[in-house]
Design a protein around this motif. Sequence first.
Motif, PDB file in Angstrom:
ATOM      1  N   VAL A  36      88.130  54.495  37.354  1.00 49.98           N
ATOM      2  CA  VAL A  36      87.006  53.812  36.704  1.00 49.98           C
ATOM      3  C   VAL A  36      87.587  52.769  35.763  1.00 49.98           C
ATOM      4  O   VAL A  36      87.920  53.060  34.620  1.00 49.98           O
ATOM      5  CB  VAL A  36      86.115  54.806  35.943  1.00 49.98           C
ATOM      6  CG1 VAL A  36      84.917  54.088  35.351  1.00 49.98           C
ATOM      7  CG2 VAL A  36      85.662  55.927  36.853  1.00 49.98           C
ATOM      8  N   PRO A  37      87.740  51.518  36.217  1.00 46.94           N
ATOM      9  CA  PRO A  37      88.386  50.520  35.376  1.00 46.94           C
ATOM     10  C   PRO A  37      87.465  49.948  34.307  1.00 46.94           C
ATOM     11  O   PRO A  37      87.921  49.319  33.374  1.00 46.94           O
ATOM     12  CB  PRO A  37      88.786  49.443  36.378  1.00 46.94           C
ATOM     13  CG  PRO A  37      87.766  49.546  37.453  1.00 46.94           C
ATOM     14  CD  PRO A  37      87.399  51.000  37.535  1.00 46.94           C
ATOM     15  N   TYR A  38      86.172  50.143  34.455  1.00 48.65           N
ATOM     16  CA  TYR A  38      85.211  49.583  33.501  1.00 48.65           C
ATOM     17  C   TYR A  38      84.313  50.691  32.965  1.00 48.65           C
ATOM     18  O   TYR A  38      83.907  51.591  33.706  1.00 48.65           O
ATOM     19  CB  TYR A  38      84.343  48.518  34.172  1.00 48.65           C
ATOM     20  CG  TYR A  38      85.132  47.373  34.748  1.00 48.65           C
ATOM     21  CD1 TYR A  38      85.697  46.401  33.924  1.00 48.65           C
ATOM     22  CD2 TYR A  38      85.326  47.251  36.123  1.00 48.65           C
ATOM     23  CE1 TYR A  38      86.425  45.345  34.448  1.00 48.65           C
ATOM     24  CE2 TYR A  38      86.047  46.194  36.657  1.00 48.65           C
ATOM     25  CZ  TYR A  38      86.596  45.250  35.821  1.00 48.65           C
ATOM     26  OH  TYR A  38      87.321  44.212  36.340  1.00 48.65           O
ATOM     27  N   PRO A  39      83.963  50.629  31.691  1.00 52.99           N
ATOM     28  CA  PRO A  39      83.065  51.653  31.138  1.00 52.99           C
ATOM     29  C   PRO A  39      81.651  51.499  31.683  1.00 52.99           C
ATOM     30  O   PRO A  39      81.214  50.395  32.033  1.00 52.99           O
ATOM     31  CB  PRO A  39      83.112  51.373  29.633  1.00 52.99           C
ATOM     32  CG  PRO A  39      83.458  49.918  29.526  1.00 52.99           C
ATOM     33  CD  PRO A  39      84.386  49.645  30.679  1.00 52.99           C
ATOM     34  N   ILE A  40      80.953  52.600  31.755  1.00 56.03           N
ATOM     35  CA  ILE A  40      79.546  52.580  32.152  1.00 56.03           C
ATOM     36  C   ILE A  40      78.728  52.428  30.877  1.00 56.03           C
ATOM     37  O   ILE A  40      78.579  53.373  30.096  1.00 56.03           O
ATOM     38  CB  ILE A  40      79.180  53.852  32.933  1.00 56.03           C
ATOM     39  CG1 ILE A  40      80.014  53.933  34.213  1.00 56.03           C
ATOM     40  CG2 ILE A  40      77.687  53.859  33.268  1.00 56.03           C
ATOM     41  CD1 ILE A  40      79.849  55.222  34.988  1.00 56.03           C
ATOM     42  N   GLU A  41      78.208  51.217  30.659  1.00 57.54           N
ATOM     43  CA  GLU A  41      77.566  50.873  29.386  1.00 57.54           C
ATOM     44  C   GLU A  41      76.060  51.080  29.389  1.00 57.54           C
ATOM     45  O   GLU A  41      75.422  50.959  28.339  1.00 57.54           O
ATOM     46  CB  GLU A  41      77.870  49.404  29.055  1.00 57.54           C
ATOM     47  CG  GLU A  41      79.354  49.100  28.884  1.00 57.54           C
ATOM     48  CD  GLU A  41      79.634  47.628  28.659  1.00 57.54           C
ATOM     49  OE1 GLU A  41      80.797  47.286  28.359  1.00 57.54           O
ATOM     50  OE2 GLU A  41      78.694  46.801  28.784  1.00 57.54           O
ATOM     51  N   VAL A  42      75.484  51.367  30.554  1.00 56.42           N
ATOM     52  CA  VAL A  42      74.031  51.483  30.653  1.00 56.42           C
ATOM     53  C   VAL A  42      73.659  52.831  31.258  1.00 56.42           C
ATOM     54  O   VAL A  42      74.412  53.416  32.032  1.00 56.42           O
ATOM     55  CB  VAL A  42      73.425  50.345  31.500  1.00 56.42           C
ATOM     56  CG1 VAL A  42      73.616  49.011  30.806  1.00 56.42           C
ATOM     57  CG2 VAL A  42      74.024  50.320  32.904  1.00 56.42           C
ATOM     58  N   ALA A  43      72.479  53.311  30.898  1.00 56.66           N
ATOM     59  CA  ALA A  43      71.964  54.550  31.479  1.00 56.66           C
ATOM     60  C   ALA A  43      71.319  54.251  32.831  1.00 56.66           C
ATOM     61  O   ALA A  43      70.691  53.200  33.017  1.00 56.66           O
ATOM     62  CB  ALA A  43      70.951  55.180  30.540  1.00 56.66           C
ATOM     63  N   PHE A  44      71.468  55.170  33.756  1.00 58.51           N
ATOM     64  CA  PHE A  44      70.835  55.054  35.060  1.00 58.51           C
ATOM     65  C   PHE A  44      69.462  55.723  34.986  1.00 58.51           C
ATOM     66  O   PHE A  44      69.366  56.943  34.884  1.00 58.51           O
ATOM     67  CB  PHE A  44      71.700  55.728  36.131  1.00 58.51           C
ATOM     68  CG  PHE A  44      72.827  54.880  36.642  1.00 58.51           C
ATOM     69  CD1 PHE A  44      72.994  54.651  37.991  1.00 58.51           C
ATOM     70  CD2 PHE A  44      73.736  54.302  35.757  1.00 58.51           C
ATOM     71  CE1 PHE A  44      74.031  53.870  38.467  1.00 58.51           C
ATOM     72  CE2 PHE A  44      74.785  53.524  36.216  1.00 58.51           C
ATOM     73  CZ  PHE A  44      74.933  53.294  37.576  1.00 58.51           C
ATOM     74  N   PRO A  45      68.375  54.953  35.016  1.00 57.68           N
ATOM     75  CA  PRO A  45      67.050  55.552  34.816  1.00 57.68           C
ATOM     76  C   PRO A  45      66.608  56.384  36.018  1.00 57.68           C
ATOM     77  O   PRO A  45      66.991  56.114  37.162  1.00 57.68           O
ATOM     78  CB  PRO A  45      66.144  54.329  34.633  1.00 57.68           C
ATOM     79  CG  PRO A  45      66.834  53.236  35.389  1.00 57.68           C
ATOM     80  CD  PRO A  45      68.305  53.489  35.197  1.00 57.68           C
ATOM     81  N   SER A  46      65.787  57.373  35.745  1.00 59.95           N
ATOM     82  CA  SER A  46      65.156  58.129  36.826  1.00 59.95           C
ATOM     83  C   SER A  46      64.117  57.245  37.514  1.00 59.95           C
ATOM     84  O   SER A  46      63.311  56.573  36.864  1.00 59.95           O
ATOM     85  CB  SER A  46      64.476  59.380  36.272  1.00 59.95           C
ATOM     86  OG  SER A  46      63.684  59.981  37.280  1.00 59.95           O
ATOM     87  N   LEU A  47      64.135  57.258  38.826  1.00 63.86           N
ATOM     88  CA  LEU A  47      63.138  56.494  39.590  1.00 63.86           C
ATOM     89  C   LEU A  47      62.028  57.391  40.129  1.00 63.86           C
ATOM     90  O   LEU A  47      61.165  56.910  40.878  1.00 63.86           O
ATOM     91  CB  LEU A  47      63.825  55.746  40.736  1.00 63.86           C
ATOM     92  CG  LEU A  47      64.902  54.734  40.328  1.00 63.86           C
ATOM     93  CD1 LEU A  47      65.413  53.987  41.549  1.00 63.86           C
ATOM     94  CD2 LEU A  47      64.382  53.754  39.279  1.00 63.86           C
ATOM     95  N   ALA A  48      62.047  58.667  39.764  1.00 70.31           N
ATOM     96  CA  ALA A  48      61.031  59.592  40.253  1.00 70.31           C
ATOM     97  C   ALA A  48      59.597  59.117  39.995  1.00 70.31           C
ATOM     98  O   ALA A  48      58.732  59.268  40.867  1.00 70.31           O
ATOM     99  CB  ALA A  48      61.258  60.977  39.642  1.00 70.31           C
ATOM    100  N   PRO A  49      59.302  58.508  38.826  1.00 73.53           N
ATOM    101  CA  PRO A  49      57.918  58.062  38.594  1.00 73.53           C
ATOM    102  C   PRO A  49      57.455  56.949  39.541  1.00 73.53           C
ATOM    103  O   PRO A  49      56.255  56.656  39.601  1.00 73.53           O
ATOM    104  CB  PRO A  49      57.950  57.558  37.142  1.00 73.53           C
ATOM    105  CG  PRO A  49      59.123  58.235  36.521  1.00 73.53           C
ATOM    106  CD  PRO A  49      60.134  58.344  37.613  1.00 73.53           C
ATOM    107  N   TYR A  50      58.389  56.338  40.269  1.00 76.14           N
ATOM    108  CA  TYR A  50      58.050  55.197  41.121  1.00 76.14           C
ATOM    109  C   TYR A  50      58.125  55.546  42.603  1.00 76.14           C
ATOM    110  O   TYR A  50      58.024  54.671  43.464  1.00 76.14           O
ATOM    111  CB  TYR A  50      58.995  54.028  40.818  1.00 76.14           C
ATOM    112  CG  TYR A  50      59.136  53.772  39.342  1.00 76.14           C
ATOM    113  CD1 TYR A  50      58.184  53.030  38.650  1.00 76.14           C
ATOM    114  CD2 TYR A  50      60.189  54.333  38.619  1.00 76.14           C
ATOM    115  CE1 TYR A  50      58.285  52.838  37.280  1.00 76.14           C
ATOM    116  CE2 TYR A  50      60.297  54.142  37.249  1.00 76.14           C
ATOM    117  CZ  TYR A  50      59.342  53.400  36.590  1.00 76.14           C
ATOM    118  OH  TYR A  50      59.434  53.221  35.229  1.00 76.14           O
ATOM    119  N   ALA A  51      58.287  56.842  42.907  1.00 75.93           N
ATOM    120  CA  ALA A  51      58.544  57.258  44.286  1.00 75.93           C
ATOM    121  C   ALA A  51      57.386  56.936  45.220  1.00 75.93           C
ATOM    122  O   ALA A  51      57.594  56.573  46.386  1.00 75.93           O
ATOM    123  CB  ALA A  51      58.849  58.754  44.336  1.00 75.93           C
TER     124      ALA A  51
END
Length: 319
Positions: free
Chosen positions: A4-19
Motif C-alpha cells: 500500500v504505497p499511498y494512505p487511504i484518506e477517505v472512508a468508503f461509504p455504504s451503498l446499501a441505501p441505494y441498492a
Amino acid sequence: MDMVPYPIEVAFPSLAPYAEGNTGIPYVYSFDSGVPGCHTMINALTHGNEVCGAIAVKAMLDGKVRPRRGRITFAFANVEAYQRFDPARPDASRFVDQDFNRVWQPSTLDNLALDSSELRRARAMRPLIDEVDYLLDLHSMHERSAPLNVCGPLDKGIALAQRLGVPAHIVSDEGHPEGRRLRDYGDFGVPESARNALLIECGQHWEASAVTVAMNCCARFLVLCGNVDLADIPKSWLKPLPDQRYVVRVTDPVVADSTDFRFAGPYTGLETFPDKGSLIGWNGAAPVLTPYDNCVLVMPSLRQVRAGVTVVRFGQLLA
C-alpha cells in the motif's frame, strides 16, 4: 498482501441505501425534469476500488440534485467489486472477474456464451446507457499524479473537454488493446454523432483531493450539459478553473509482454522527455525508448502488470 504505497484518506461509504435504484436497475437512479433537454449520466465505480466517484454520486443523490431541464442519471456501476474492498489489499477490488471498462464492444456484450460478473452488470446497464446523450465516467489512478480529462481519440471529445474546462490536462487516446472502454461505447465513439463522453481520472485512488476533483467535475458537467444552473450547485463543490489547459495526444500504448516490466525511474505521470530514444524502462530484456522528442508519459503504473496490460502510454503535447 498488496503493498500500500499511498494512505487511504477517505472512508468508503455504504451503498446499501441505494441498492434499489429507481430504474429497475440496482444502484442506478434517473430523474426526468419533464422539460426538453439532454440526458446526462454520471457514472461511478467502473472500478471497485476507485471510491472518489462513489462519494461524489452519493453526494449528488443525498443533495437531491435534480434536473431543471432534460434528464440526469446517477449510477454506481461495479458495486460487487466495491463491496469486496479490503484496506489490506486495496487493489484487489478493481474488478471481480474482468475489467468492467474493457467489455464495451458489441462482440463481447452480444456473445451470451461469455459470462462474468462485469458482463452481467454491463448488459443490465446497457439499455439505459443507449439512451444517454452525455456521459461523465469518474475514475482515479494507481499513482499520485495530476488529474486528467481523458476524452477519447475524436475531435468532439477534445472540444467537450475544453468546454468543461477541468482538469487542466486533457488526454486524447484510442483506449486499450484489451477491450473498449465505456466512454468509447456506441455513438460516443462515432465522429458524426452528437452523443459524447468524458472520463475523468480524478487523482490517486484514495487521496481526499480526488473527491474534490470529482465533485467539481460533476457539478460543472451538469451545468455544461444544461441540466442545472450554476446557482443550483453548492458553492463548496466548485473550484476555480485552471489558468491554462494542456492537450496531450496519445500515440502509442506500451503493453507488457509479461510481469517482467520495469521502469527506469519512479514515474507517476506527465513526465516529459526532450529527446527521442530516451530510455524509460524494459519490457523483459527489451529496452523501451521514447518514439519522438518531447514525449509525455501518460499514467505509468505497474500495479496491475501482466501480459497484455497497458503499463504506460506515450503522448505528444498539442497545446
